[in-house]
Motif scaffolding. Structure first.
Motif, PDB file in Angstrom:
ATOM      1  N   GLY A  13      22.062  27.387 101.573  1.00  0.00           N
ATOM      2  CA  GLY A  13      21.438  26.178 101.342  1.00  0.00           C
ATOM      3  C   GLY A  13      20.971  25.329 102.916  1.00  0.00           C
ATOM      4  O   GLY A  13      20.180  24.978 103.174  1.00  0.00           O
ATOM      5  N   GLU A  14      22.402  25.504 103.426  1.00  0.00           N
ATOM      6  CA  GLU A  14      22.318  24.812 104.912  1.00  0.00           C
ATOM      7  C   GLU A  14      21.507  25.393 105.652  1.00  0.00           C
ATOM      8  O   GLU A  14      20.655  24.664 106.449  1.00  0.00           O
ATOM      9  CB  GLU A  14      23.737  24.977 105.356  1.00  0.00           C
ATOM     10  N   ALA A  17      17.615  24.371 104.844  1.00  0.00           N
ATOM     11  CA  ALA A  17      17.537  23.095 105.109  1.00  0.00           C
ATOM     12  C   ALA A  17      17.449  22.933 106.601  1.00  0.00           C
ATOM     13  O   ALA A  17      16.516  22.232 107.013  1.00  0.00           O
ATOM     14  CB  ALA A  17      18.777  22.084 104.631  1.00  0.00           C
ATOM     15  N   GLN A  27      10.904  18.188 102.113  1.00  0.00           N
ATOM     16  CA  GLN A  27      11.382  19.126 100.999  1.00  0.00           C
ATOM     17  C   GLN A  27       9.890  19.177 100.153  1.00  0.00           C
ATOM     18  O   GLN A  27       9.568  20.255  99.522  1.00  0.00           O
ATOM     19  CB  GLN A  27      12.494  18.463  99.978  1.00  0.00           C
ATOM     20  N   GLU A  45      19.232  23.778  98.437  1.00  0.00           N
ATOM     21  CA  GLU A  45      19.743  23.355  99.854  1.00  0.00           C
ATOM     22  C   GLU A  45      21.251  22.866  99.738  1.00  0.00           C
ATOM     23  O   GLU A  45      21.776  22.861 100.805  1.00  0.00           O
ATOM     24  CB  GLU A  45      18.984  22.326 100.440  1.00  0.00           C
TER      25      GLU A  45
END
Length: 75
Positions: A13-14, A17, A27, A45
């Motif tokens: 997720g990181e 993002a 987003q 994210e």
């Protein structure tokens, strides 16, 4: 030390993002392209939701990156 499932989801997720921010996309921008609700992308994210392979492919296409970029980290 082996990465736990939760940590693995958080790292993926990181990366999503980070790549999204590098593309200067919100987003909402990504969600509009892939027809996803913002809370779902946010959950991915933040490592709270396990995305399907097809969802990851859609996100990668929207960001114009290869899906493998989401998994570039060391355990």
């Amino acid at each position: 030390m082996k990465t736990s499932d939760k940590n693995y989801l958080e790292k993926v997720g990181e990366n999503i993002a980070k790549l999204r921010r590098e593309k200067e996309m919100s987003q909402m921008d990504v969600c509009a392209i892939i027809d996803m609700d913002k809370p779902n992308l946010s959950a991915i994210e933040n490592g709270r939701q396990n995305a399907t392979i097809l969802t990851l492919k859609k996100i990668a296409n929207a960001l114009e990156v290869d899906v493998s970029n989401f998994f570039l980290f060391s355990e």
